[in-house]
Design a protein around this motif. Structure first.
Motif, PDB file in Angstrom:
ATOM      1  N   ARG A 130       0.822  -1.218   0.000  1.00  0.00           N
ATOM      2  CA  ARG A 130       0.000   0.000   0.000  1.00  0.00           C
ATOM      3  C   ARG A 130       0.858   1.272   0.000  1.00  0.00           C
ATOM      4  O   ARG A 130       0.330   2.366  -0.046  1.00  0.00           O
ATOM      5  CB  ARG A 130      -0.912   0.027   1.220  1.00  0.00           C
ATOM      6  CG  ARG A 130      -1.931  -1.076   1.220  1.00  0.00           C
ATOM      7  CD  ARG A 130      -2.715  -1.038   2.529  1.00  0.00           C
ATOM      8  NE  ARG A 130      -3.817  -1.935   2.482  1.00  0.00           N
ATOM      9  CZ  ARG A 130      -5.086  -1.559   2.340  1.00  0.00           C
ATOM     10  NH1 ARG A 130      -5.390  -0.292   2.253  1.00  0.00           N
ATOM     11  NH2 ARG A 130      -6.037  -2.452   2.319  1.00  0.00           N
ATOM     12  N   HIS A 131       2.182   1.118   0.068  1.00  0.00           N
ATOM     13  CA  HIS A 131       3.049   2.278   0.283  1.00  0.00           C
ATOM     14  C   HIS A 131       4.284   2.253  -0.618  1.00  0.00           C
ATOM     15  O   HIS A 131       5.377   2.580  -0.170  1.00  0.00           O
ATOM     16  CB  HIS A 131       3.490   2.313   1.754  1.00  0.00           C
ATOM     17  CG  HIS A 131       2.365   2.187   2.719  1.00  0.00           C
ATOM     18  ND1 HIS A 131       1.533   3.233   3.021  1.00  0.00           N
ATOM     19  CD2 HIS A 131       1.907   1.128   3.428  1.00  0.00           C
ATOM     20  CE1 HIS A 131       0.603   2.830   3.883  1.00  0.00           C
ATOM     21  NE2 HIS A 131       0.818   1.552   4.137  1.00  0.00           N
ATOM     22  N   TYR A 132       4.131   1.887  -1.876  1.00  0.00           N
ATOM     23  CA  TYR A 132       5.284   1.762  -2.778  1.00  0.00           C
ATOM     24  C   TYR A 132       6.155   3.018  -2.794  1.00  0.00           C
ATOM     25  O   TYR A 132       7.374   2.929  -2.876  1.00  0.00           O
ATOM     26  CB  TYR A 132       4.826   1.452  -4.205  1.00  0.00           C
ATOM     27  CG  TYR A 132       4.401   0.028  -4.413  1.00  0.00           C
ATOM     28  CD1 TYR A 132       5.323  -1.009  -4.438  1.00  0.00           C
ATOM     29  CD2 TYR A 132       3.061  -0.292  -4.585  1.00  0.00           C
ATOM     30  CE1 TYR A 132       4.936  -2.323  -4.633  1.00  0.00           C
ATOM     31  CE2 TYR A 132       2.659  -1.611  -4.780  1.00  0.00           C
ATOM     32  CZ  TYR A 132       3.602  -2.611  -4.794  1.00  0.00           C
ATOM     33  OH  TYR A 132       3.214  -3.908  -4.985  1.00  0.00           O
ATOM     34  N   ASP A 133       5.539   4.181  -2.726  1.00  0.00           N
ATOM     35  CA  ASP A 133       6.303   5.428  -2.809  1.00  0.00           C
ATOM     36  C   ASP A 133       7.175   5.683  -1.587  1.00  0.00           C
ATOM     37  O   ASP A 133       8.065   6.535  -1.622  1.00  0.00           O
ATOM     38  CB  ASP A 133       5.364   6.610  -3.040  1.00  0.00           C
ATOM     39  CG  ASP A 133       4.309   6.770  -1.945  1.00  0.00           C
ATOM     40  OD1 ASP A 133       3.919   5.755  -1.321  1.00  0.00           O
ATOM     41  OD2 ASP A 133       3.872   7.917  -1.718  1.00  0.00           O
ATOM     42  N   GLN A 134       6.975   4.951  -0.513  1.00  0.00           N
ATOM     43  CA  GLN A 134       7.754   5.154   0.707  1.00  0.00           C
ATOM     44  C   GLN A 134       8.799   4.066   0.942  1.00  0.00           C
ATOM     45  O   GLN A 134       9.500   4.078   1.944  1.00  0.00           O
ATOM     46  CB  GLN A 134       6.803   5.184   1.918  1.00  0.00           C
ATOM     47  CG  GLN A 134       5.803   6.317   1.864  1.00  0.00           C
ATOM     48  CD  GLN A 134       4.827   6.255   3.024  1.00  0.00           C
ATOM     49  OE1 GLN A 134       5.206   5.919   4.142  1.00  0.00           O
ATOM     50  NE2 GLN A 134       3.583   6.587   2.769  1.00  0.00           N
ATOM     51  N   LEU A 135       8.918   3.136   0.017  1.00  0.00           N
ATOM     52  CA  LEU A 135       9.759   1.960   0.239  1.00  0.00           C
ATOM     53  C   LEU A 135      11.171   2.127  -0.305  1.00  0.00           C
ATOM     54  O   LEU A 135      11.397   2.853  -1.267  1.00  0.00           O
ATOM     55  CB  LEU A 135       9.128   0.739  -0.424  1.00  0.00           C
ATOM     56  CG  LEU A 135       7.712   0.397   0.035  1.00  0.00           C
ATOM     57  CD1 LEU A 135       7.185  -0.793  -0.746  1.00  0.00           C
ATOM     58  CD2 LEU A 135       7.664   0.144   1.528  1.00  0.00           C
TER      59      LEU A 135
END
Length: 100
Positions: A20-25
């Protein structure tokens, strides 16, 4: 059979479901402990597989916990520094076959 193990750590998710958080990985290559590589190899051999995308979780002490093996797992969505060794291993196996 290919004998290379490639592992990537996925970090940075604020929740349990990192998808749910690809941009934060961030994605980091991880060394595979010998006992994990041995277990993965035994699993692949038992089921006659040459490839498996294994899912593990690492605990706070660095212990590896196996979740599943995806015999047709997806990996090309990772950044290049993660996919390059996987691509090389599969390409080498296709070009040269299993070692004698």
């Amino acid at each position: 059979m290919c004998s290379r193990a490639v592992s990537a750590g996925i970090r940075g998710s604020p929740g349990v479901d990192w998808r749910r958080h690809y941009d934060q990985l961030t994605y980091t290559p991880l060394p595979v402990p010998p006992e994990i590589a041995k277990g993965v190899r035994a699993y692949l051999d038992t089921f006659g597989l040459i490839f498996g995308a294994f899912d593990f979780g690492l605990d706070r002490d660095g212990g590896w916990h196996w979740y599943e093996c995806n015999p047709n797992g997806q990996w090309a969505w990772f950044p290049d520094h993660i996919t390059a060794p996987i691509t090389r291993a599969i390409s080498d196996h296709l070009q040269h076959g299993a070692p004698a």
